[in-house]
Design a protein around this motif. Sequence first.
Motif, short mmCIF file in Angstrom:
data_model
loop_
_atom_site.label_atom_id
_atom_site.label_comp_id
_atom_site.label_asym_id
_atom_site.label_seq_id
_atom_site.Cartn_x
_atom_site.Cartn_y
_atom_site.Cartn_z
N GLN A 1 11.20 12.69 -1.13
CA GLN A 1 11.82 13.96 -0.69
C GLN A 1 10.78 15.06 -0.48
OE1 GLN A 1 11.53 13.13 -3.83
NE2 GLN A 1 10.77 15.03 -4.76
N GLY A 2 9.57 14.84 -0.97
CA GLY A 2 8.50 15.81 -0.77
C GLY A 2 8.37 16.78 -1.93
N THR A 3 7.17 17.33 -2.07
CA THR A 3 6.90 18.36 -3.06
C THR A 3 6.06 19.45 -2.40
OG1 THR A 3 6.06 18.79 -5.30
CG2 THR A 3 4.83 17.18 -3.99
N ALA B 1 1.59 22.94 2.42
CA ALA B 1 2.49 22.05 3.13
C ALA B 1 3.43 21.40 2.12
CB ALA B 1 1.71 20.97 3.88
N VAL B 2 4.42 20.70 2.65
CA VAL B 2 5.20 19.78 1.83
C VAL B 2 4.49 18.43 1.88
CG1 VAL B 2 7.41 18.62 1.50
CG2 VAL B 2 7.35 21.00 2.31
N TYR B 3 4.25 17.86 0.71
CA TYR B 3 3.53 16.60 0.61
C TYR B 3 4.52 15.48 0.30
CZ TYR B 3 -1.00 18.89 0.80
OH TYR B 3 -2.11 19.58 1.21
N TYR B 4 4.37 14.40 1.06
CA TYR B 4 5.25 13.24 0.95
C TYR B 4 4.45 11.98 0.63
CZ TYR B 4 8.45 16.20 3.67
OH TYR B 4 9.25 17.22 4.13
N CYS B 5 5.04 11.11 -0.16
CA CYS B 5 4.47 9.77 -0.31
C CYS B 5 5.39 8.78 0.40
CB CYS B 5 4.29 9.39 -1.77
SG CYS B 5 5.81 9.25 -2.71
N ALA B 6 4.84 7.64 0.75
CA ALA B 6 5.60 6.64 1.48
C ALA B 6 4.95 5.27 1.31
CB ALA B 6 5.69 7.00 2.96
N GLY C 1 0.83 -1.19 0.00
CA GLY C 1 0.00 0.00 0.00
C GLY C 1 0.86 1.25 0.00
N MET C 2 0.24 2.36 -0.32
CA MET C 2 0.94 3.63 -0.40
C MET C 2 0.14 4.70 0.32
SD MET C 2 3.73 3.15 -2.17
CE MET C 2 4.15 4.85 -2.54
N GLY C 3 0.86 5.69 0.82
CA GLY C 3 0.17 6.78 1.50
C GLY C 3 0.76 8.13 1.16
N TRP C 4 -0.07 9.15 1.37
CA TRP C 4 0.36 10.53 1.26
C TRP C 4 0.24 11.18 2.64
CZ3 TRP C 4 2.60 12.94 -2.81
CH2 TRP C 4 2.46 12.37 -4.07
N PHE C 5 1.24 11.95 2.98
CA PHE C 5 1.27 12.74 4.20
C PHE C 5 1.65 14.17 3.83
CE2 PHE C 5 1.02 9.61 7.67
CZ PHE C 5 1.11 8.44 6.94
N ARG C 6 1.47 15.06 4.76
CA ARG C 6 1.90 16.45 4.54
C ARG C 6 2.42 17.03 5.84
NH1 ARG C 6 -4.03 19.27 3.40
NH2 ARG C 6 -4.81 19.19 5.56
N GLN C 7 3.28 18.03 5.68
CA GLN C 7 3.85 18.69 6.84
C GLN C 7 3.97 20.17 6.56
OE1 GLN C 7 7.56 17.03 8.25
NE2 GLN C 7 7.25 17.88 10.29
N ALA C 8 3.28 20.95 7.37
CA ALA C 8 3.36 22.41 7.28
C ALA C 8 4.44 22.91 8.24
CB ALA C 8 2.01 23.02 7.63
#
Length: 124
Positions: free
Chosen positions: A116-118, A92-97, A33-40
């Motif tokens: 690395q985030g976008t 935010a910076v959005y990351y997949c993992a 599975g894959m996920g998206w996260f974000r960090q402000a």
Amino acid sequence: QVQLVESGGGLVQAGGSLRLSCAASGRTFSSYGMGWFRQAPGKEREFVATISRSGTSTSYADSVKGRFTISRDNAKNTVYLQMTSLKPEDTAVYYCAVDRTVALARRPEMYAYWGQGTQVTVSS
């Protein structure tokens, strides 16, 4: 080992749309599975969305439900995040993992091989 590369971020006005992509290396993309996260800035990394190995199951944070759509193309080793009706608070910076579980995990510690985030910036 899996390498992930996010793309598609940018500057958009409130109410606009963006589609993020996350390209994965390796031949076992369909196995996890894959996920998206974000960090402000100044905030903890938060869950956005996750998708099962086959793409048939998804889960979203309440803050994005109905506005964001996660999908994947296993033939292209890519997971997407379609974002619509964007709000300034989505900045935010959005990351997949990679999800290390098989249960549509929402906690960052359940994920590995972060990209690395976008950067996504939504102006008001």
